[in-house]
Design an enzyme around this catalytic site. Structure first.
Site, PDB file in Angstrom:
ATOM      1  N   GLY A  55     -15.738 -24.490  -1.985  1.00 50.95           N
ATOM      2  CA  GLY A  55     -15.062 -24.152  -0.754  1.00 50.95           C
ATOM      3  C   GLY A  55     -13.661 -24.735  -0.709  1.00 50.95           C
ATOM      4  CE  LYS A 106     -17.061 -29.731  -4.422  1.00 52.04           C
ATOM      5  NZ  LYS A 106     -16.461 -28.678  -5.265  1.00 52.04           N
ATOM      6  CG  HIS A 220     -18.680 -29.378   2.690  1.00 49.13           C
ATOM      7  ND1 HIS A 220     -19.697 -29.662   1.814  1.00 49.13           N
ATOM      8  CD2 HIS A 220     -17.764 -28.676   1.973  1.00 49.13           C
ATOM      9  CE1 HIS A 220     -19.418 -29.147   0.626  1.00 49.13           C
ATOM     10  NE2 HIS A 220     -18.253 -28.535   0.697  1.00 49.13           N
ATOM     11  CB  SER A 435      15.258 -56.322  16.556  1.00 46.24           C
ATOM     12  OG  SER A 435      15.072 -55.220  17.395  1.00 46.24           O
TER      13      SER A 435
END
Length: 562
Positions: A55, A106, A220, A435
């Site tokens: 994906g 995977k 996911h 500063s």
């Protein structure tokens, strides 16, 4: 959640089109979301093709690892959705030949099914194709058996070793064997500080409190194995590595590669802090860190969090990890340096030390400590003001300055000149940004006018006026630009005038403090011309300038000390 997308249904294709246009060594198949490596040799001349995918939403995985010495192709499904069988098969036919293909997959059901069927079909068509399943998620070690764990970021290391083995000309079985050995020596675990938003969904995948985190999650957008109270980075790393090392049966003398992986929404600053602790833990356990990488390797869209991966290595595996690759997302050899600091060059003495007498040193220190207390008390207020028009760091900067003032040694207060110079040098070291230099320059300049052990009112007025002028000269600002000078300039003018009129110094300083307050209030209606606030234009109106407000804080404190 706002996203830079057009049509949520087109994000994958448009992403891949942008990717290949930025890399002349890549191409995109016309009918499938598959990125392939160029040039493509005739089938008979092709080495073993290492292919991966899954994906989308894990970028730079997987297309970022397509290149010489790594992947031959990457197959992209919709966000967090497995690609189709046809897309995987197209990748195999586009990049593999008679020597075969290795599919690095995977361990998710959809990926196993679609890549697995494509492997069967390719093999039947004359391209021997094998799958290597990566299941490195150690967070599930007490939940499911090893073969059922998820595949997460350690997959990238399988890409690298398998790709290098294929590039070296090894046959299919040997490439599969090396990839399998990497998978067997991997363990990973992640933590998320928040959820991510899938473009098509338009809302976060889960809700989580500001003081909570999810430990042991996948890639996911899902929740983790446990929800815990948010912990400091070191404690999170300790917890993750305890699980990962236990899973690998880590012991002194082991050799490992470390992968610190961002999940998409974690700044490099935080990932580096995680890396620092991870390397400390491994060294404390006498585990040898042979290689280490830190960055975004396998993400979950914009999820804030990270994962840690350890891989057992030997010399042969290190050679594969070190082998060159043209993949754009691979960061290089991962050589590990030393954190031993180099000694800083010694600084010549810049503050004269004296032996002040009488109550003056105690008075000077007391007044300075009142200033420090006031700056600490105003930290939140100054942070809020600075956040409206700047980067929000003024409050913490002033608090660091307060701590620096308190830490000055006894002999820093012997005379006013010594005290001002000492504070100036302390502030330049303690306060970052603008500063620090402004206050340091002003204090060091003022010290020049206070040579006497007990300077008079005219000396103090002259010193303050010159200090304020030095700030304008250094920064290029003038009254009306909406800066600290809008408080300082009227204060210096008032102090000088009242001292000339014979007003006692303490009373004159109170008058100067009131002038600073009025000047500060006026900045709320000034359009900024310098600094970060100038980028906001009229949007900065309505609140006083943070730098001018800080001036009011310490001037009030000194007025109260008089």
């Amino acid at each position: 959640m706002k996203k830079l997308v057009n049509d949520p249904r087109a994000v994958v294709r448009q992403m891949l089109e942008g990717l290949v246009e930025l890399n002349p060594a890549l191409a995109l198949l016309d009918r499938e979301d598959v990125v392939v490596r160029l040039p493509i040799a005739p089938p008979a001349e092709r080495p073993v093709a290492v292919i991966s995918g899954g994906g989308s939403g894990h970028e730079p995985a997987h297309a970022g690892y397509v290149g010489d010495g790594m992947l031959a192709a990457a197959v992209a499904g919709d966000v967090f959705t497995s690609p189709s069988v046809d897309a995987v098969l197209a990748a195999i036919h586009a990049t593999a030949g008679p020597r075969g293909a290795v599919l690095v997959v995977k361990n998710y059901t959809g990926d196993r099914l679609n890549f697995g069927l494509a492997a069967e079909m390719a093999t039947a068509a004359g391209i021997p194709t094998r799958m290597v399943i990566v299941a490195d998620d150690a967070a599930l070690r007490d939940t499911v058996e090893r073969g059922h764990r998820r595949g997460i970021a350690g997959t990238v290391l399988v890409h690298k070793v398998a790709g290098a083995a294929a590039a070296a000309g090894l046959p299919l079985d040997a490439v599969v064997d090396e990839a399998t050995r990497v998978g067997a020596g991997l363990a990973s675990m992640g933590v998320a500080l928040g959820a991510c938003t899938v473009p098509a969904a338009g809302r976060p995948g889960f809700s989580i409190g500001d003081d909570e985190m999810e430990l042991g999650l996948g890639i996911h957008g899902e929740q983790g194995v446990r929800r815990l109270s948010l912990q400091p980075a070191d404690a999170i790393v300790d917890s993750i590595l305890a699980t990962v090392l236990d899973d690998l049966s880590g012991a002194p003398g082991d050799r490992v590669a470390l992968l610190v992986n961002g999940l998409g929404g974690t700044p490099p600053m935080e990932l580096a802090i995680v890396s620092r602790r991870a390397m400390d833990v491994l060294r404390e356990r006498e585990i040898r860190i042979e290689r280490a990488w830190c960055g975004n390797f396998m993400t979950a869209l914009e999820m804030p969090g990270c994962s840690l991966t350890l891989l057992r290595v030997n010399d042969a595996m290190l050679a594969r990890l070190d082998a060159p690759t043209g993949a754009s997302a691979w960061p290089g050899r991962g050589q590990v340096g030393s954190r031993l600091p180099l000694p800083a060059p010694s600084e010549p003495a810049t503050v004269r030390r004296g032996r002040g007498a009488g109550p003056l040193p105690a008075q000077l220190r007391g007044a300075a400590h009142l200033v420090a207390d006031a700056l600490d008390a105003a930290q939140d207020e100054l942070t809020a003001l600075d956040s409206r028009a700047g980067d929000g760091d003024l409050g913490i900067s002033m608090a660091r300055g307060a701590a620096a003032i308190r830490s000055l040694p006894d002999d820093a207060w012997d005379t006013p000149a010594i005290a001002l110079a000492a504070m100036g040098h302390a502030l330049r070291r303690a306060i970052a940004g603008s500063s620090g230099p402004f206050y340091a320059t002003a204090l060091i300049r003022a010290a020049r006018h206070l040579d006497a052990e007990a300077p008079g009112a005219e000396d103090w007025a002259r010193a303050f006026t010159d200090a304020v002028a030095s700030i304008g000269a250094l920064g290029g600002a003038k009254p009306g630009d909406r800066t600290m000078l809008d408080a300082l300039a009227p204060a210096a003018q008032t102090l000088a005038e009242q001292v000339r009129q014979g007003v006692p110094l303490a009373e004159a300083w109170r008058g100067a403090s009131l002038a600073a307050e009025q000047g500060c209030l006026a900045t709320a209606s000034m359009r900024p011309r310098l600094g970060r606030a100038a980028y906001l234009g009229d949007r900065a109106l309505g609140a006083a300038d943070a730098g001018a407000s800080a001036v009011v804080v310490w001037m009030r404190a000194l007025a109260g000390a008089g």
